[in-house]
Design an enzyme around this catalytic site. Structure first.
Site, PDB file in Angstrom:
ATOM      1  N   ASP A 130       0.767  -1.272   0.136  1.00 13.53           N
ATOM      2  CA  ASP A 130       0.052   0.095  -0.006  1.00 13.53           C
ATOM      3  C   ASP A 130       0.842   1.375  -0.069  1.00 13.53           C
ATOM      4  O   ASP A 130       2.112   1.333   0.284  1.00 13.53           O
ATOM      5  CB  ASP A 130      -0.853   0.016   1.308  1.00 13.53           C
ATOM      6  CG  ASP A 130      -2.167  -1.121   1.339  1.00 13.53           C
ATOM      7  OD1 ASP A 130      -1.906  -1.786   0.280  1.00 13.53           O
ATOM      8  OD2 ASP A 130      -3.115  -0.888   1.965  1.00 13.53           O
TER       9      ASP A 130
ATOM     10  N   HIS B 199       3.725  -1.966   3.138  1.00 11.70           N
ATOM     11  CA  HIS B 199       3.784  -0.912   2.533  1.00 11.70           C
ATOM     12  C   HIS B 199       5.320  -0.572   1.755  1.00 11.70           C
ATOM     13  O   HIS B 199       6.281  -0.924   2.389  1.00 11.70           O
ATOM     14  CB  HIS B 199       3.591   0.264   3.714  1.00 11.70           C
ATOM     15  CG  HIS B 199       2.227   0.151   4.469  1.00 11.70           C
ATOM     16  ND1 HIS B 199       1.969  -0.652   5.467  1.00 11.70           N
ATOM     17  CD2 HIS B 199       1.404   0.729   4.196  1.00 11.70           C
ATOM     18  CE1 HIS B 199       0.770  -0.415   5.725  1.00 11.70           C
ATOM     19  NE2 HIS B 199       0.411   0.525   5.118  1.00 11.70           N
TER      20      HIS B 199
HETATM   21 ZN    ZN Z   1      -2.460   3.070   3.265  1.00 14.64          ZN
END
Ligand code: ZN
Length: 300
Positions: free
Chosen positions: A104, A250
Site C-alpha cells: 500500500d 507498505h
Molecule cells: Zn494506506
C-alpha cells in the site's frame, strides 16, 4: 515438495471466478447497502441526541453506560478490516496453497523500484494499492509494475486519514480520482479498492458498487509501519501465514521501507519452502473489458 499451481494470468480460471464476484458498475446503489448506511447514520444521530438529553438532565451515570456500550461497536464497524457490515470485502485468496502480497501507499520513487527488482528476481507477482496523487507524480513506476505482471489497485486519491468522516461528495471524488489516476498512469482501469488504514465509511459500499470496485482487505497486518527490525517483521509474518492469506505491507513509508525490503526475501523463501505460492489479490484484466492495454506493455 509439490508446488501448488496458482493462476496469476489474465485469462486464468481464478480471474474469471473473481471477476464474477465483482459488482457491476451499472448495478447502481444496492438497496441493502443504502439501508445499512441509513441505519448507521440514524443510529449515530439517535445516540448523539440521547447523549445530549442525558447531559441536559445530568444523568452522567447513564451517559457513561450509553457511551461505553456504543463506542466499541462504532469503532468496530468503522475500523475492523474484515467486518462485512458497512462494505462487503474479501480478505483471502481462493487458490489452495497460495498467498497474496499486497503493498500500500506507493508508488515511492526510491523503494518501489527496489521492490520491483526484488520481486522480479524472486519471480513473485504482487498487488499494489497506489495512492492517486503519488501515481500522478510517478506514473512510470505504476506503468512498470503493471508491465511486469503485477496488479494495481485503487488506494484513494489523497489517502485522507480522516477517510471515515468524509462528506459524500468528497468520498466519491476520492474513489473516482484514484481510479482515473491509475488509468492515466498505465491505461488500466482498476477493479480493486482498499481504503486508508482499512477505514470504512457508511457510504463506501454503495459507492464502490457504483464504481465497479471490489474492496480487498487482509488477514495479516504485518505492522511494518512500526517495526524497525527486519527479523522481527519476517518472523511475525511467518508465524501467521497460511494458505489463502492476504498480507498487508507498505512500499511507501515516511521513514522508508528498508525494513520491509530486508525482511521480504526471507519471507518469500520460507513460504515457498512450505509449499506456498504467490498470487495476485484479484483479476488482472481491465474492468472495462480490455485484457492488456497497449500502454502497459513492457518497452522493447
Ligand atoms: Zn494506506
Amino acid at each position: 515438495m509439490r508446488r501448488p499451481t496458482c493462476s496469476v494470468s489474465p485469462a486464468g480460471a481464478t480471474d474469471a471466478k473473481m471477476a464474477s464476484q465483482i459488482p457491476a458498475a451499472s448495478a447502481g446503489l444496492g438497496t441493502t447497502d443504502m439501508a445499512r448506511s441509513v441505519i448507521f447514520f440514524s443510529s449515530i444521530l439517535a445516540i448523539t441526541a440521547l447523549l445530549a438529553l442525558l447531559y441536559a438532565f445530568s444523568l452522567s451515570w447513564l451517559l457513561l453506560v450509553v457511551l461505553s456500550a456504543t463506542t466499541p461497536l462504532i469503532l468496530y464497524l468503522l475500523f475492523h478490516p474484515r467486518n462485512q457490515w458497512l462494505v462487503a470485502n474479501r480478505s483471502r485468496v481462493d487458490d489452495a496453497g497460495c498467498v497474496a502480497l499486497t503493498f500500500d501507499d506507493g508508488p515511492d520513487p526510491v523503494y518501489t523500484p527496489k521492490l520491483l527488482d526484488l520481486l522480479g528476481e524472486k519471480g513473485v507477482k504482487a498487488t499494489f494499492f497506489v495512492v492517486g496523487q503519488r501515481a500522478d507524480q510517478y506514473p512510470e513506476i505504476v506503468r512498470r509494475a503493471r508491465a511486469e505482471g503485477h496488479l494495481v489497485g485503487n488506494h484513494t486519491w489523497s489517502h485522507d486519514n480522516l477517510f471515515c468522516f468524509l462528506m459524500p461528495r468528497r468520498l466519491r471524488a476520492e474513489i473516482e480520482r484514484g481510479t482515473e489516476s491509475i488509468r492515466r498512469s498505465c491505461g488500466f482501469r482498476a477493479r480493486l479498492f482498499r481504503s486508508p488504514v482499512g477505514m470504512r465509511h457508511p457510504l463506501l459500499g454503495p459507492y464502490l458498487r457504483d464504481a465497479g470496485l471490489e474492496y480487498i482487505s487482509w488477514t495479516i497486518r504485518t505492522l511494518d509501519t512500526f517495526t524497525a527490525n527486519p527479523s522481527v517483521l519476517a518472523r511475525r509474518i511467518l508465524n501467521k501465514a497460511v494458505s489463502g492469506d492476504i498480507i498487508l505491507l507498505h512500499d511507501h513509508l515516511p521513514g522508508g521501507a528498508d525494513v520491509m525490503l530486508e525482511a521480504l526475501p526471507r519471507v518469500i523463501d520460507e513460504l515457498r519452502e512450505r509449499g506456498l505460492e504467490f498470487v495476485l489479490a484479484g483479476p488482472r484484466e481491465d474492468a472495462g473489458g480490455t485484457l492488456e492495454p497497449a500502454a502497459c506493455e513492457p518497452a522493447s
